[in-house]
Scaffold this motif. Structure first.
Motif, PDB file in Angstrom:
ATOM      1  N   ASP A  39       0.785  -1.253   0.128  1.00  0.00           N
ATOM      2  CA  ASP A  39       0.155   0.085  -0.080  1.00  0.00           C
ATOM      3  C   ASP A  39       0.798   1.231   0.121  1.00  0.00           C
ATOM      4  OD1 ASP A  39      -1.918   1.989   0.375  1.00  0.00           O
ATOM      5  OD2 ASP A  39      -2.386   1.307   2.475  1.00  0.00           O
ATOM      6  N   PRO A  81       0.983  10.032  -8.008  1.00  0.00           N
ATOM      7  CA  PRO A  81      -0.543  10.204  -7.710  1.00  0.00           C
ATOM      8  C   PRO A  81      -0.977  11.037  -6.769  1.00  0.00           C
ATOM      9  CG  PRO A  81      -0.036   7.706  -7.802  1.00  0.00           C
ATOM     10  CD  PRO A  81       1.382   8.575  -7.720  1.00  0.00           C
ATOM     11  N   THR A 114      -2.849  14.623  -7.790  1.00  0.00           N
ATOM     12  CA  THR A 114      -4.060  14.912  -7.042  1.00  0.00           C
ATOM     13  C   THR A 114      -3.891  16.310  -6.482  1.00  0.00           C
ATOM     14  OG1 THR A 114      -4.301  12.496  -6.360  1.00  0.00           O
ATOM     15  CG2 THR A 114      -5.496  14.219  -4.986  1.00  0.00           C
ATOM     16  N   HIS A 163      -2.955   5.114  -8.919  1.00  0.00           N
ATOM     17  CA  HIS A 163      -3.249   4.576  -7.665  1.00  0.00           C
ATOM     18  C   HIS A 163      -3.854   3.207  -7.903  1.00  0.00           C
ATOM     19  CE1 HIS A 163      -4.842   4.087  -3.593  1.00  0.00           C
ATOM     20  NE2 HIS A 163      -6.106   3.666  -4.009  1.00  0.00           N
TER      21      HIS A 163
END
Length: 158
Positions: free
Chosen positions: A11, A100, A104, A153
Motif C-alpha cells: 500500500d 499520484p 491529486t 493509484h
C-alpha cells in the motif's frame, strides 16, 4: 500477521501513514490500526465542526474586501500549480510512487484557481477571461491530473 505486513508494504499510502521508529517493528498491528482509526475520526469530527462554521462565514463576511497581498497570493498559487504540473510530468512517466499524490494536489490547486478566478473577477471582460481560462486550461488540466492519479493509484504494485 504476515499477510497484514505484505498488504501494508504494497500500500503506497502506508509509507506516509505508518512511519515507525527503528526497533518498533514488533508493535502489534492492532495498536497501529487503532491509532490510524482514531486519526480518521479526528478528521471526520473536524469536517463536521466546519459545517456550522460555513453559516457563520456566509452571514458575517463582507461582500467585498481589499487584500493587501493580492499579487503575492495569485503568483504563489500559480507557482504552486507550475511546480505540481512539472513534478507530475516528471514523476508519472517514471511511475514514481509519489506521482499520484502530486497529480491529486495539482488537480486540487487547478480547481481552486478556476473557482477563485471566476468568483473574484470583475463583471465584463475580466469575467469572460476568467471563464475562458477555467474552461480552456485549468479544469481540463485538472481532469488530466485526476486521470493520472487514478491510474497511478490503481496500478498493481510489485
Amino acid at each position: 500477521m504476515k499477510e497484514s505486513r505484505e498488504h501494508e508494504e504494497s500500500d503506497p499510502m502506508s509509507v506516509l501513514t505508518d512511519r515507525r521508529p527503528q526497533g518498533a517493528e514488533d508493535v502489534p498491528t492492532v495498536r497501529r490500526g487503532r491509532r490510524r482509526h482514531r486519526m480518521e475520526h479526528v478528521l471526520v469530527a473536524c469536517g463536521l465542526v466546519l459545517l456550522p462554521w460555513l453559516f457563520v462565514l456566509a452571514g458575517g463576511l463582507p461582500g467585498t474586501a481589499v487584500a493587501s497581498n493580492w499579487r503575492t497570493v495569485w503568483v504563489g498559487l500559480d507557482a504552486s500549480e507550475a511546480a505540481g504540473l512539472i513534478a507530475t510530468g516528471l514523476l508519472a512517466p517514471r511511475r514514481h510512487h509519489l506521482y499520484p499524490l502530486t497529480a491529486t494536489a495539482t488537480a486540487t490547486l487547478l480547481v481552486v484557481d478556476a473557482w477563485f478566478d471566476t468568483m473574484t473577477a470583475a463583471p465584463g471582460a475580466d469575467q469572460l477571461s476568467a471563464a475562458a481560462m477555467a474552461l480552456g486550461a485549468e479544469l481540463p488540466l485538472a481532469v488530466v491530473c485526476v486521470v493520472l492519479a487514478a491510474r497511478g493509484h490503481a496500478r498493481p504494485t510489485g
